[in-house]
Scaffold this motif. Structure first.
Motif, PDB file in Angstrom:
ATOM      1  N   LEU A   1      12.083   8.146 -12.558  1.00 13.23           N
ATOM      2  CA  LEU A   1      12.619   6.928 -13.240  1.00 13.23           C
ATOM      3  C   LEU A   1      13.710   6.133 -12.696  1.00 13.23           C
ATOM      4  O   LEU A   1      14.753   7.164 -12.414  1.00 13.23           O
ATOM      5  N   VAL A   2      13.870   5.168 -12.219  1.00 15.16           N
ATOM      6  CA  VAL A   2      15.161   4.357 -12.156  1.00 15.16           C
ATOM      7  C   VAL A   2      15.211   3.262 -13.046  1.00 15.16           C
ATOM      8  O   VAL A   2      14.185   2.380 -13.542  1.00 15.16           O
ATOM      9  N   ASN A   3      16.039   3.655 -14.041  1.00 17.84           N
ATOM     10  CA  ASN A   3      16.288   2.550 -15.436  1.00 17.84           C
ATOM     11  C   ASN A   3      17.459   1.884 -15.183  1.00 17.84           C
ATOM     12  O   ASN A   3      18.456   2.241 -14.801  1.00 17.84           O
TER      13      ASN A   3
ATOM     14  N   GLU B   1       0.795  -1.279  -0.197  1.00 11.88           N
ATOM     15  CA  GLU B   1      -0.129  -0.005  -0.070  1.00 11.88           C
ATOM     16  C   GLU B   1       0.889   1.195  -0.002  1.00 11.88           C
ATOM     17  O   GLU B   1       1.970   1.253   0.626  1.00 11.88           O
ATOM     18  N   GLY B   2       0.508   2.041  -0.699  1.00  6.87           N
ATOM     19  CA  GLY B   2       1.189   3.594  -0.490  1.00  6.87           C
ATOM     20  C   GLY B   2       1.558   4.089  -2.242  1.00  6.87           C
ATOM     21  O   GLY B   2       0.824   3.520  -3.147  1.00  6.87           O
ATOM     22  N   PRO B   3       2.324   4.877  -2.608  1.00  8.94           N
ATOM     23  CA  PRO B   3       2.717   5.331  -3.781  1.00  8.94           C
ATOM     24  C   PRO B   3       3.376   4.211  -4.605  1.00  8.94           C
ATOM     25  O   PRO B   3       3.857   3.212  -4.143  1.00  8.94           O
ATOM     26  N   VAL B   4       2.506   4.317  -5.742  1.00  9.51           N
ATOM     27  CA  VAL B   4       2.639   3.273  -6.875  1.00  9.51           C
ATOM     28  C   VAL B   4       4.231   3.091  -7.536  1.00  9.51           C
ATOM     29  O   VAL B   4       4.480   4.355  -7.744  1.00  9.51           O
ATOM     30  N   VAL B   5       4.924   2.192  -7.349  1.00  7.09           N
ATOM     31  CA  VAL B   5       6.137   1.918  -8.165  1.00  7.09           C
ATOM     32  C   VAL B   5       5.735   0.932  -9.220  1.00  7.09           C
ATOM     33  O   VAL B   5       5.622  -0.330  -8.983  1.00  7.09           O
ATOM     34  N   LEU B   6       5.825   1.099 -10.564  1.00  6.50           N
ATOM     35  CA  LEU B   6       5.481   0.376 -11.715  1.00  6.50           C
ATOM     36  C   LEU B   6       6.956  -0.222 -12.378  1.00  6.50           C
ATOM     37  O   LEU B   6       7.909   0.457 -12.540  1.00  6.50           O
TER      38      LEU B   6
ATOM     39  N   VAL C   1       2.980   7.855 -11.361  1.00  4.90           N
ATOM     40  CA  VAL C   1       3.785   6.751 -10.603  1.00  4.90           C
ATOM     41  C   VAL C   1       5.204   6.851 -10.765  1.00  4.90           C
ATOM     42  O   VAL C   1       5.969   7.539 -11.695  1.00  4.90           O
ATOM     43  N   PHE C   2       5.999   6.273  -9.847  1.00  2.00           N
ATOM     44  CA  PHE C   2       7.476   5.823  -9.973  1.00  2.00           C
ATOM     45  C   PHE C   2       7.627   4.983 -11.061  1.00  2.00           C
ATOM     46  O   PHE C   2       6.521   3.904 -10.882  1.00  2.00           O
ATOM     47  N   VAL C   3       8.570   4.772 -11.710  1.00  2.76           N
ATOM     48  CA  VAL C   3       8.819   3.789 -12.895  1.00  2.76           C
ATOM     49  C   VAL C   3      10.021   3.123 -12.929  1.00  2.76           C
ATOM     50  O   VAL C   3      11.206   3.940 -12.508  1.00  2.76           O
ATOM     51  N   VAL C   4      10.118   1.850 -12.713  1.00  3.76           N
ATOM     52  CA  VAL C   4      11.611   1.308 -12.762  1.00  3.76           C
ATOM     53  C   VAL C   4      11.319   0.431 -13.995  1.00  3.76           C
ATOM     54  O   VAL C   4      10.377  -0.615 -13.929  1.00  3.76           O
ATOM     55  N   GLY C   5      12.623   0.223 -14.794  1.00  6.02           N
ATOM     56  CA  GLY C   5      12.538  -0.610 -15.874  1.00  6.02           C
ATOM     57  C   GLY C   5      14.023  -1.388 -16.024  1.00  6.02           C
ATOM     58  O   GLY C   5      14.874  -0.593 -15.530  1.00  6.02           O
ATOM     59  N   HIS C   6      13.898  -2.321 -16.838  1.00  3.34           N
ATOM     60  CA  HIS C   6      15.194  -3.042 -16.993  1.00  3.34           C
ATOM     61  C   HIS C   6      15.165  -3.651 -18.423  1.00  3.34           C
ATOM     62  O   HIS C   6      13.969  -4.393 -18.939  1.00  3.34           O
ATOM     63  N   ASP C   7      16.146  -3.606 -19.258  1.00  5.94           N
ATOM     64  CA  ASP C   7      16.264  -4.194 -20.486  1.00  5.94           C
ATOM     65  C   ASP C   7      15.211  -3.642 -21.359  1.00  5.94           C
ATOM     66  O   ASP C   7      15.055  -2.141 -21.713  1.00  5.94           O
ATOM     67  N   TRP C   8      14.442  -4.599 -22.057  1.00  7.14           N
ATOM     68  CA  TRP C   8      13.355  -3.781 -22.855  1.00  7.14           C
ATOM     69  C   TRP C   8      12.540  -3.022 -22.197  1.00  7.14           C
ATOM     70  O   TRP C   8      11.641  -1.950 -22.443  1.00  7.14           O
ATOM     71  N   GLY C   9      12.158  -3.323 -20.806  1.00  5.48           N
ATOM     72  CA  GLY C   9      11.614  -2.574 -19.938  1.00  5.48           C
ATOM     73  C   GLY C   9      12.086  -1.162 -19.623  1.00  5.48           C
ATOM     74  O   GLY C   9      11.256  -0.092 -19.364  1.00  5.48           O
ATOM     75  N   ALA C  10      13.383  -1.033 -19.801  1.00  4.99           N
ATOM     76  CA  ALA C  10      14.034   0.349 -19.666  1.00  4.99           C
ATOM     77  C   ALA C  10      13.719   1.136 -20.881  1.00  4.99           C
ATOM     78  O   ALA C  10      13.315   2.290 -21.094  1.00  4.99           O
TER      79      ALA C  10
END
Length: 316
Positions: free
Chosen positions: A122-124, A23-28, A96-105
């Motif tokens: 963003l954290v990529n 629960e709380g701020p969303v991190v996608l 939202v906060f966004v975090v991506g890796h590889d193609w997700g980045a």
């Protein structure tokens, strides 16, 4: 892991499978290839324990998604970003906060470029921002720089790499990709060589249970959905022409392993460390190069990555 909840969400004409906790701020959390929400299993548990709602979808074409057509045209970056915007809407969130890796980045960079109004920060990981060149299509550029044997070139023709993958045991293929640590571009020849050089022992960060989960999903879905992201690279270049020259206007932290094939391809190191990256991503606040770490950084160093994400996003 059993405390992570799972549901389907109807977005943009597809039904995405979504894993979430907290629960709380969303991190996608946006996964890459050939991965799933499961790649973020450690971060979901960590972030949810720290006061955040961690949300990790299986992207279009992956996992338990009830897939759209497997025709490549259904997998443009506008489709994928559209899926995520609709998912953010379904969560009742403006940003939202966004975090991506590889193609997700890559997807995350495009989400920030196309809809910066939906991203807090963003954290990529692994894949740097690649601004659209007004003349050079990306696959054509890769082919000119690295040759036809580069894996991205190999992935372009529908059915070709699927046939190659079909000649391999899926478990062997998943093992080989997730444990690949050569700090050099990946080629089609190396992928074909996986059959002759099977992984004899998993690294400590990857268990048989982990491999079984990935294999069970790709055994059902196949790899075409994920491969179609690569097959849209030149088309994405055409579709995003109106955004030529646009910079990333959200706060960013970037993390990469020094053994990551992406970090050791072309002029990426110079781009990161000699000003180009900061020019194109003016709100870039931190670059972390993790020593002795390969491409699948969020799985290989889960606790450190979770800490890096939390330390950054808690500032906003």
């Amino acid at each position: 892991m059993e405390t992570i909840t799972h549901r389907r969400v109807a977005v943009n004409g597809v039904n995405l499978h979504v894993a979430e906790k907290g629960e709380g701020p969303v991190v996608l959390l946006i996964h890459g290839f050939p991965e799933l929400w499961y790649s973020w299993r450690h971060q979901i548990l960590s972030l949810s324990s720290l006061g955040f709602r961690a949300v990790a979808p299986d992207l279009r074409g992956y996992g338990d998604l009830r897939r759209p057509s497997l025709h490549p045209r259904s997998y443009s970056i506008l489709h994928i970003v559209g899926d995520l915007v609709a998912l953010i809407d379904s969560l009742g969130q403006d940003k939202v906060f966004v975090v991506g890796h590889d193609w997700g980045a890559t997807v995350a960079w495009n989400l920030c470029m196309l809809r910066p109004d939906r991203v807090k920060a963003l954290v990529n990981m692994s894949v740097v921002f690649s601004p659209r060149h007004p003349k050079w299509k990306p696959v054509d550029s890769i082919r000119a720089l690295l040759g036809d044997d580069h894996y991205i070139c190999m992935f372009q023709e529908p059915g070709q790499v699927e046939a190659e993958f079909a000649r391999m045991d899926i478990k062997l293929l998943v093992n080989s990709i997730l444990t690949y640590r050569e700090p050099a571009p990946l080629t089609g020849s190396k992928i074909k060589g996986f059959r002759e050089s099977p992984v004899e022992e998993l690294p400590p960060w990857l268990t048989e249970e982990d491999i079984h989960y990935f294999v069970s999903k790709f055994d059902k879905s196949g790899f075409t959905g994920g491969l179609n992201y690569y097959r849209n690279m030149n088309r994405n270049w055409e579709l995003t022409a109106p955004w030529t020259g646009v910079k990333i206007q959200v706060p960013v932290k970037f993390i990469v392993g020094d053994l990551d094939l992406t970090y050791n391809t072309g002029n990426v190191k110079d781009y990161i460390h000699k000003g180009g990256f900061k020019r194109d991503v003016p709100f870039l606040q931190d670059v972390v190069v993790m020593k002795g770490v390969g491409h699948f950084i969020n799985q290989e160093r889960p606790n450190e990555i979770s800490d890096h994400i939390y330390d950054f996003i808690r500032k906003f």
